[in-house]
Design a protein around this motif. Structure first.
Motif, PDB file in Angstrom:
ATOM      1  N   ALA A   3       0.823  -1.209   0.000  1.00  0.00           N
ATOM      2  CA  ALA A   3       0.000   0.000   0.000  1.00  0.00           C
ATOM      3  C   ALA A   3       0.856   1.257   0.000  1.00  0.00           C
ATOM      4  N   SER A   4       1.925   1.268   0.760  1.00  0.00           N
ATOM      5  CA  SER A   4       2.816   2.435   0.809  1.00  0.00           C
ATOM      6  C   SER A   4       3.521   2.657  -0.514  1.00  0.00           C
ATOM      7  N   ILE A   5       3.944   1.586  -1.153  1.00  0.00           N
ATOM      8  CA  ILE A   5       4.600   1.698  -2.458  1.00  0.00           C
ATOM      9  C   ILE A   5       3.623   2.210  -3.507  1.00  0.00           C
ATOM     10  N   GLN A  70       5.324 -10.967  -2.500  1.00  0.00           N
ATOM     11  CA  GLN A  70       4.719 -12.102  -3.198  1.00  0.00           C
ATOM     12  C   GLN A  70       3.459 -12.530  -2.456  1.00  0.00           C
ATOM     13  N   GLY A  71       2.389 -12.757  -3.183  1.00  0.00           N
ATOM     14  CA  GLY A  71       1.113 -13.119  -2.591  1.00  0.00           C
ATOM     15  C   GLY A  71       0.151 -11.943  -2.475  1.00  0.00           C
ATOM     16  N   VAL A  72       0.663 -10.727  -2.647  1.00  0.00           N
ATOM     17  CA  VAL A  72      -0.201  -9.542  -2.654  1.00  0.00           C
ATOM     18  C   VAL A  72      -0.669  -9.316  -4.090  1.00  0.00           C
ATOM     19  N   THR A  73      -1.948  -9.037  -4.262  1.00  0.00           N
ATOM     20  CA  THR A  73      -2.501  -8.763  -5.590  1.00  0.00           C
ATOM     21  C   THR A  73      -3.350  -7.495  -5.554  1.00  0.00           C
ATOM     22  N   ILE A  74      -3.590  -6.956  -6.732  1.00  0.00           N
ATOM     23  CA  ILE A  74      -4.549  -5.868  -6.873  1.00  0.00           C
ATOM     24  C   ILE A  74      -5.901  -6.552  -6.987  1.00  0.00           C
ATOM     25  N   ASP A  75      -6.692  -6.478  -5.933  1.00  0.00           N
ATOM     26  CA  ASP A  75      -7.965  -7.189  -5.873  1.00  0.00           C
ATOM     27  C   ASP A  75      -9.012  -6.522  -6.765  1.00  0.00           C
ATOM     28  N   SER A  76      -9.055  -5.192  -6.721  1.00  0.00           N
ATOM     29  CA  SER A  76     -10.029  -4.463  -7.540  1.00  0.00           C
ATOM     30  C   SER A  76      -9.664  -2.990  -7.563  1.00  0.00           C
ATOM     31  N   TYR A  77     -10.272  -2.281  -8.483  1.00  0.00           N
ATOM     32  CA  TYR A  77     -10.153  -0.825  -8.512  1.00  0.00           C
ATOM     33  C   TYR A  77     -11.426  -0.246  -9.090  1.00  0.00           C
ATOM     34  N   SER A  78     -11.710   0.979  -8.688  1.00  0.00           N
ATOM     35  CA  SER A  78     -12.869   1.704  -9.182  1.00  0.00           C
ATOM     36  C   SER A  78     -12.362   3.010  -9.764  1.00  0.00           C
ATOM     37  N   LEU A  79     -12.245   3.044 -11.081  1.00  0.00           N
ATOM     38  CA  LEU A  79     -11.702   4.198 -11.784  1.00  0.00           C
ATOM     39  C   LEU A  79     -12.704   4.621 -12.840  1.00  0.00           C
ATOM     40  N   ASP A  80     -13.492   5.638 -12.528  1.00  0.00           N
ATOM     41  CA  ASP A  80     -14.568   6.077 -13.418  1.00  0.00           C
ATOM     42  C   ASP A  80     -14.337   7.503 -13.888  1.00  0.00           C
ATOM     43  N   PRO A 104     -11.574   7.747  -6.577  1.00  0.00           N
ATOM     44  CA  PRO A 104     -11.204   6.399  -6.995  1.00  0.00           C
ATOM     45  C   PRO A 104     -10.658   5.579  -5.822  1.00  0.00           C
ATOM     46  N   THR A 105     -10.833   4.268  -5.927  1.00  0.00           N
ATOM     47  CA  THR A 105     -10.305   3.354  -4.917  1.00  0.00           C
ATOM     48  C   THR A 105      -9.528   2.230  -5.593  1.00  0.00           C
ATOM     49  N   ILE A 106      -8.535   1.723  -4.867  1.00  0.00           N
ATOM     50  CA  ILE A 106      -7.747   0.579  -5.313  1.00  0.00           C
ATOM     51  C   ILE A 106      -7.632  -0.346  -4.103  1.00  0.00           C
ATOM     52  N   THR A 107      -8.025  -1.593  -4.264  1.00  0.00           N
ATOM     53  CA  THR A 107      -8.005  -2.544  -3.160  1.00  0.00           C
ATOM     54  C   THR A 107      -6.939  -3.600  -3.404  1.00  0.00           C
ATOM     55  N   LEU A 108      -6.090  -3.789  -2.409  1.00  0.00           N
ATOM     56  CA  LEU A 108      -5.045  -4.817  -2.438  1.00  0.00           C
ATOM     57  C   LEU A 108      -5.486  -5.985  -1.567  1.00  0.00           C
ATOM     58  N   ARG A 109      -5.050  -7.194  -1.945  1.00  0.00           N
ATOM     59  CA  ARG A 109      -5.406  -8.401  -1.193  1.00  0.00           C
ATOM     60  C   ARG A 109      -4.163  -9.237  -0.942  1.00  0.00           C
ATOM     61  N   SER A 110      -4.119  -9.815   0.255  1.00  0.00           N
ATOM     62  CA  SER A 110      -3.130 -10.823   0.609  1.00  0.00           C
ATOM     63  C   SER A 110      -3.870 -11.886   1.412  1.00  0.00           C
ATOM     64  N   GLY A 111      -4.141 -13.006   0.782  1.00  0.00           N
ATOM     65  CA  GLY A 111      -4.940 -14.042   1.434  1.00  0.00           C
ATOM     66  C   GLY A 111      -6.347 -13.532   1.691  1.00  0.00           C
ATOM     67  N   ASN A 113      -6.927 -10.996   3.771  1.00  0.00           N
ATOM     68  CA  ASN A 113      -6.811  -9.592   4.169  1.00  0.00           C
ATOM     69  C   ASN A 113      -6.901  -8.664   2.966  1.00  0.00           C
ATOM     70  N   VAL A 114      -7.699  -7.614   3.103  1.00  0.00           N
ATOM     71  CA  VAL A 114      -7.806  -6.598   2.059  1.00  0.00           C
ATOM     72  C   VAL A 114      -7.571  -5.219   2.665  1.00  0.00           C
TER      73      VAL A 114
END
Length: 132
Positions: A3-5, A70-80, A104-111, A113-114
Motif C-alpha cells: 500500500a505504501s509503495i 509475493q502473494g499480494v494482488t490488486i484485488d479491484s479498482y474503481s476508476l470512473d 477512486p479506490t484501489i483494493t489490495l489483497r493478501s490471502g 486480508n484486504v
C-alpha cells in the motif's frame, strides 16, 4: 508495504502531471492484477522512465525489488471518468486533481486480508485504509 509503495507511485504520477502539464501522467494497471506503470497521456501503454533509475517506471508485486510482496494482488479498482466506467487508468491534471468523477479506490489483497487506498478526486491525495 504494498500500500505504501502504491501510494508513493500515485503521488509520483500526480507530481509528474504537475511538472509535465504538456503531457499529463497516468497510473495504468495491467490485467494480471500484479503490475502497474506510470505513463504519459500521449502513450499510456508505454511506461515513462523513472526519474532516479532511468529505467521504465513499472512495478510488479512479488518480483524484483518487490519480491517480499509475493502473494499480494490488486484485488479491484474503481476508476470512473466521465467517458469510461472502471477503465484501468488513473489520470492526473495540471493541478494534481484526478480525471475521475468520484474518489477512486484501489483494493489490495493478501490471502483473506484486504486494504483499500482512496484517492481524493479533487486533490489527488491518497488515504490508506485499515486492513480488513
Amino acid at each position: 508495504s504494498a500500500a505504501s509503495i502504491l501510494a508513493a507511485d500515485i503521488d509520483a504520477a500526480r507530481a509528474e502531471s504537475i511538472a509535465h502539464s504538456d503531457d499529463l501522467r497516468y497510473l495504468v494497471f495491467d490485467s494480471n492484477d500484479l503490475t502497474w506503470h506510470l505513463a504519459a497521456a500521449s502513450d499510456t501503454s508505454t511506461p515513462i522512465n523513472h526519474p532516479d533509475s532511468g529505467l521504465p517506471y513499472t512495478r510488479t508485486l512479488g518480483t524484483s525489488a518487490l519480491k517480499q510482496l509475493q502473494g499480494v494482488t490488486i484485488d479491484s479498482y474503481s476508476l470512473d471518468t466521465a467517458s469510461e466506467t472502471n477503465d484501468n487508468k488513473l489520470g492526473f491534471g495540471i493541478y494534481g486533481q484526478t480525471d475521475q468523477t468520484t474518489d477512486p479506490t484501489i483494493t489490495l489483497r493478501s490471502g483473506v486480508n484486504v486494504l483499500t487506498l482512496t484517492i481524493n478526486a479533487t486533490t489527488g491525495e491518497v488515504t490508506i485504509g485499515q486492513v480488513n
